[in-house]
Design an enzyme around this catalytic site. Structure first.
Site, PDB file in Angstrom:
ATOM      1  N   ARG A   1      -4.091 -29.315  14.794  1.00 41.67           N
ATOM      2  CA  ARG A   1      -5.107 -29.584  15.814  1.00 41.67           C
ATOM      3  C   ARG A   1      -4.411 -29.745  17.160  1.00 41.67           C
ATOM      4  O   ARG A   1      -3.257 -30.176  17.227  1.00 41.67           O
ATOM      5  CB  ARG A   1      -5.863 -30.861  15.479  1.00 41.67           C
TER       6      ARG A   1
ATOM      7  N   LYS B   1      -6.140 -36.630  12.193  1.00 44.27           N
ATOM      8  CA  LYS B   1      -7.551 -36.992  12.077  1.00 44.27           C
ATOM      9  C   LYS B   1      -7.809 -37.955  10.924  1.00 44.27           C
ATOM     10  O   LYS B   1      -8.613 -38.877  11.043  1.00 44.27           O
ATOM     11  CB  LYS B   1      -8.381 -35.725  11.915  1.00 44.27           C
TER      12      LYS B   1
ATOM     13  N   HIS C   1      -5.413 -31.142   5.077  1.00 47.90           N
ATOM     14  CA  HIS C   1      -6.681 -31.317   4.369  1.00 47.90           C
ATOM     15  C   HIS C   1      -6.427 -32.001   3.033  1.00 47.90           C
ATOM     16  O   HIS C   1      -5.439 -31.725   2.362  1.00 47.90           O
ATOM     17  CB  HIS C   1      -7.366 -29.968   4.142  1.00 47.90           C
TER      18      HIS C   1
ATOM     19  N   HIS D   1     -10.116 -24.958  19.067  1.00 50.14           N
ATOM     20  CA  HIS D   1     -10.233 -25.169  17.621  1.00 50.14           C
ATOM     21  C   HIS D   1     -10.284 -23.850  16.851  1.00 50.14           C
ATOM     22  O   HIS D   1      -9.959 -23.809  15.656  1.00 50.14           O
ATOM     23  CB  HIS D   1     -11.447 -26.036  17.303  1.00 50.14           C
TER      24      HIS D   1
ATOM     25  N   TYR E   1     -12.454 -23.854   6.812  1.00 49.35           N
ATOM     26  CA  TYR E   1     -11.535 -23.245   7.770  1.00 49.35           C
ATOM     27  C   TYR E   1     -11.045 -21.872   7.362  1.00 49.35           C
ATOM     28  O   TYR E   1     -10.265 -21.278   8.076  1.00 49.35           O
ATOM     29  CB  TYR E   1     -10.320 -24.157   7.965  1.00 49.35           C
TER      30      TYR E   1
ATOM     31  N   ARG F   1      -7.052 -23.062  15.060  1.00 48.15           N
ATOM     32  CA  ARG F   1      -6.859 -23.665  13.726  1.00 48.15           C
ATOM     33  C   ARG F   1      -7.525 -22.807  12.655  1.00 48.15           C
ATOM     34  O   ARG F   1      -6.932 -22.527  11.615  1.00 48.15           O
ATOM     35  CB  ARG F   1      -7.420 -25.090  13.718  1.00 48.15           C
TER      36      ARG F   1
END
Length: 176
Positions: free
Chosen positions: A41, A64, A153, A127, A162, A130
């Site tokens: 990110r 995150k 993740h 974004h 994604y 990503r």
């Protein structure tokens, strides 16, 4: 509750990626390149300090999910980092103030580069980098768990948001 498809289906083509990189100023080009290589990110990249880039790995502390993540420094990552001046503790610092670059400032410069690259669809953001990186890792044949370790993740369900298989990949799978 109603189910809403709020996935971000946009990934860059090779041509779009090349055009954006060419139209970014040097420092933002490095951030964009690292985002496309690592799938990190933008906030994770902007929080990087030189002390986080040692012993053959990059450590993202400000993630995150709050869990630190370490990825190996590949030759490509090393080349991008080697081009950055080591004048300040932050890898990506404002050359006048020494303070880390801000996400808003980088987004503004990135948006202008997207426009100069001739991409006028309005659906390319930081974004998107990503999504592009992670989709390419999966398309390159890397397993979900390897990509999850790189991206941070914690489940394949989150990774699924994604990864966007191309029509060519779908056809290829149907022709096995």
């Amino acid at each position: 509750r109603l189910r809403v498809d709020n996935s971000w289906p946009r990934i860059l083509t090779d041509e779009e990626q090349k055009a954006i990189l060419e139209d970014c100023p040097r420092k933002v080009r490095a951030i964009v390149a690292l985002a496309l290589i690592t799938g990190a990110r933008i906030g994770e990249l902007l929080a990087l300090r030189w002390e986080d880039c040692q012993d053959g790995a990059v450590t993202f502390w400000e993630t995150k999910n709050g869990k630190a993540r370490r990825i190996p420094i590949s030759p490509t990552i090393e080349a991008v980092l080697a081009e950055q001046p080591r004048m300040y503790p932050s890898v990506f610092a404002n050359s006048r103030t020494g303070q880390p670059l801000t996400a808003n400032g980088v987004a503004h410069v990135f948006d202008r580069a997207v426009g100069r690259a001739g991409i006028t669809t309005g659906d390319v953001t930081l974004h998107t980098l990503r999504h592009t990186a992670l989709s390419r890792m999966i398309a390159g044949g890397y397993d979900d768990y390897t990509v999850m370790a790189i991206s941070g993740h914690s489940s394949t369900r989150m990774l699924e948001r994604y990864t966007h298989p191309t029509e060519e990949r779908k056809i290829g799978a149907l022709n096995l």
